[in-house]
Design a protein around this motif. Structure first.
Motif, PDB file in Angstrom:
ATOM      1  N   SER A  84     -47.296 -34.302   4.490  1.00 30.04           N
ATOM      2  CA  SER A  84     -47.289 -34.841   3.129  1.00 30.04           C
ATOM      3  C   SER A  84     -48.340 -34.128   2.289  1.00 30.04           C
ATOM      4  O   SER A  84     -49.423 -33.786   2.775  1.00 30.04           O
ATOM      5  CB  SER A  84     -47.591 -36.344   3.128  1.00 30.04           C
ATOM      6  OG  SER A  84     -46.637 -37.048   3.894  1.00 30.04           O
TER       7      SER A  84
ATOM      8  N   GLU B  14     -47.649 -37.468  -1.373  1.00 25.80           N
ATOM      9  CA  GLU B  14     -46.312 -37.227  -1.901  1.00 25.80           C
ATOM     10  C   GLU B  14     -45.498 -36.499  -0.847  1.00 25.80           C
ATOM     11  O   GLU B  14     -45.928 -35.489  -0.293  1.00 25.80           O
ATOM     12  CB  GLU B  14     -46.400 -36.387  -3.180  1.00 25.80           C
ATOM     13  CG  GLU B  14     -45.057 -36.121  -3.832  1.00 25.80           C
ATOM     14  CD  GLU B  14     -45.190 -35.351  -5.136  1.00 25.80           C
ATOM     15  OE1 GLU B  14     -44.292 -34.551  -5.426  1.00 25.80           O
ATOM     16  OE2 GLU B  14     -46.216 -35.540  -5.839  1.00 25.80           O
ATOM     17  N   GLN B  15     -44.315 -37.022  -0.565  1.00 23.48           N
ATOM     18  CA  GLN B  15     -43.419 -36.400   0.411  1.00 23.48           C
ATOM     19  C   GLN B  15     -41.986 -36.517  -0.090  1.00 23.48           C
ATOM     20  O   GLN B  15     -41.509 -37.623  -0.379  1.00 23.48           O
ATOM     21  CB  GLN B  15     -43.558 -37.060   1.784  1.00 23.48           C
ATOM     22  CG  GLN B  15     -42.742 -36.367   2.875  1.00 23.48           C
ATOM     23  CD  GLN B  15     -42.866 -37.086   4.203  1.00 23.48           C
ATOM     24  OE1 GLN B  15     -42.812 -38.311   4.255  1.00 23.48           O
ATOM     25  NE2 GLN B  15     -43.044 -36.333   5.273  1.00 23.48           N
ATOM     26  N   ASN B  16     -41.333 -35.374  -0.227  1.00 21.14           N
ATOM     27  CA  ASN B  16     -39.954 -35.330  -0.726  1.00 21.14           C
ATOM     28  C   ASN B  16     -39.803 -36.051  -2.064  1.00 21.14           C
ATOM     29  O   ASN B  16     -38.825 -36.771  -2.300  1.00 21.14           O
ATOM     30  CB  ASN B  16     -39.003 -35.951   0.308  1.00 21.14           C
ATOM     31  CG  ASN B  16     -39.011 -35.208   1.625  1.00 21.14           C
ATOM     32  OD1 ASN B  16     -39.133 -33.982   1.659  1.00 21.14           O
ATOM     33  ND2 ASN B  16     -38.895 -35.937   2.723  1.00 21.14           N
ATOM     34  N   GLY B  17     -40.795 -35.867  -2.914  1.00 26.26           N
ATOM     35  CA  GLY B  17     -40.734 -36.457  -4.250  1.00 26.26           C
ATOM     36  C   GLY B  17     -41.130 -37.911  -4.329  1.00 26.26           C
ATOM     37  O   GLY B  17     -41.162 -38.496  -5.416  1.00 26.26           O
ATOM     38  N   ARG B  18     -41.437 -38.535  -3.189  1.00 28.50           N
ATOM     39  CA  ARG B  18     -41.807 -39.945  -3.172  1.00 28.50           C
ATOM     40  C   ARG B  18     -43.307 -40.090  -2.934  1.00 28.50           C
ATOM     41  O   ARG B  18     -43.869 -39.448  -2.047  1.00 28.50           O
ATOM     42  CB  ARG B  18     -41.037 -40.684  -2.074  1.00 28.50           C
ATOM     43  CG  ARG B  18     -39.521 -40.639  -2.254  1.00 28.50           C
ATOM     44  CD  ARG B  18     -38.823 -41.370  -1.138  1.00 28.50           C
ATOM     45  NE  ARG B  18     -39.191 -42.786  -1.110  1.00 28.50           N
ATOM     46  CZ  ARG B  18     -38.743 -43.642  -0.184  1.00 28.50           C
ATOM     47  NH1 ARG B  18     -37.932 -43.224   0.774  1.00 28.50           N
ATOM     48  NH2 ARG B  18     -39.102 -44.909  -0.235  1.00 28.50           N
ATOM     49  N   LYS B  19     -43.949 -40.948  -3.703  1.00 31.03           N
ATOM     50  CA  LYS B  19     -45.380 -41.156  -3.586  1.00 31.03           C
ATOM     51  C   LYS B  19     -45.659 -42.458  -2.841  1.00 31.03           C
ATOM     52  O   LYS B  19     -44.939 -43.441  -2.998  1.00 31.03           O
ATOM     53  CB  LYS B  19     -46.034 -41.179  -4.964  1.00 31.03           C
ATOM     54  CG  LYS B  19     -45.973 -39.836  -5.689  1.00 31.03           C
ATOM     55  CD  LYS B  19     -46.700 -39.885  -7.022  1.00 31.03           C
ATOM     56  CE  LYS B  19     -46.644 -38.532  -7.722  1.00 31.03           C
ATOM     57  NZ  LYS B  19     -47.343 -38.557  -9.037  1.00 31.03           N
ATOM     58  N   SER B  20     -46.726 -42.437  -2.047  1.00 27.78           N
ATOM     59  CA  SER B  20     -47.112 -43.637  -1.302  1.00 27.78           C
ATOM     60  C   SER B  20     -48.614 -43.597  -1.025  1.00 27.78           C
ATOM     61  O   SER B  20     -49.295 -42.623  -1.350  1.00 27.78           O
ATOM     62  CB  SER B  20     -46.328 -43.740   0.010  1.00 27.78           C
ATOM     63  OG  SER B  20     -46.550 -42.590   0.815  1.00 27.78           O
TER      64      SER B  20
END
Length: 248
Positions: A137, A194-200
């Protein structure tokens, strides 16, 4: 400030001018503070000794850049500071200007500090990543500090002459120490990733100093004489070991 204190800080600054290696220790830092005028005097001493001692101080950056760094440091001397804080200020503003033999390169990390877990960060082209393989990530921030700000500031801790790729490798290897120097101790590290456009959000538990620096204590001095040939090994230029040098 006593005469002994003045001699102490100036000796430390002087012996930090021409270091050959980066030394990481787990010693307690001093809590003594120095007032603004004394600090300004020491900064003047630091730069004047650099200019007198170094054979080619302006090889990587012109004199104007070095003087600008000096002025930047002096402008930030607005309140008493500890030895740790003033050396940190010098590192951030000058290490990038000089070669690997010049500047403040040793790092004193208190035994009580909680540090970033080692071997967790990968840096590629100025971007930080965590994880491996498909779990990798991109790091957006750590403890509220943007990843780009962290990398740019850490690059200033690495000496001139190194390409950005090598600087980023140096950051990877020393991330725990660098993060502590810049942002202090932390029992927990919070990430925005951020991973594959998704933030967490994720978190890592801080580790103790001994978990980061175990096995790094090397012999300070070693003298071997064989067949009329003497081999002297010196693994520190720490001013605290001046008495030990007298044996040699």
């Amino acid at each position: 400030m006593t005469k002994h204190s003045i001699i102490k800080i100036r000796l430390i600054l002087f012996y930090l001018l021409l270091l050959c290696t980066v030394k990481t220790t787990a010693q307690n830092t001093t809590k003594e503070t120095f007032d603004v005028q004394e600090l300004k005097s020491d900064i003047e001493f630091f730069f004047s000794e650099l200019e007198k001692t170094h054979p080619n101080l302006y090889y990587y950056y012109p004199k104007d850049s070095v003087l600008h760094a000096k002025e930047t440091i002096i402008r930030q001397l607005i309140a008493p500071m500890s030895l740790f804080d003033i050396t940190q200020l010098i590192r951030i503003n000058t290490n990038r200007l000089f070669d690997g033999h010049t500047g403040i390169k040793w790092y004193n990390v208190p035994k009580s500090a909680f540090l970033f877990p080692p071997k967790q960060i990968r840096v590629e082209r100025g971007i930080m990543y965590i994880g491996e393989g498909t779990e990798t990530s991109k790091i957006v921030s750590i403890n509220g500090k943007s990843a780009s700000e962290i990398i740019n500031t850490m690059r200033n801790l690495v000496e001139a002459g190194k390409p950005l790729y090598i600087k980023d490798c140096t950051i990877e290897d020393n991330f725990s120490t660098f993060f502590f120097l810049l942002y202090g101790s932390s029992e927990k590290f919070s990430f925005a990733i951020e991973q594959n456009g998704r933030k967490s959000q994720i978190a890592l538990q801080g580790v103790t100093t001994k978990d980061v620096y175990h096995g790094t204590n090397k012999t300070k001095f070693d003298l071997i004489i064989k067949n009329g040939i003497a081999l002297l090994t010196v693994n520190t230029f720490n001013g605290d070991f001046l008495k030990n040098f007298k044996r040699f």
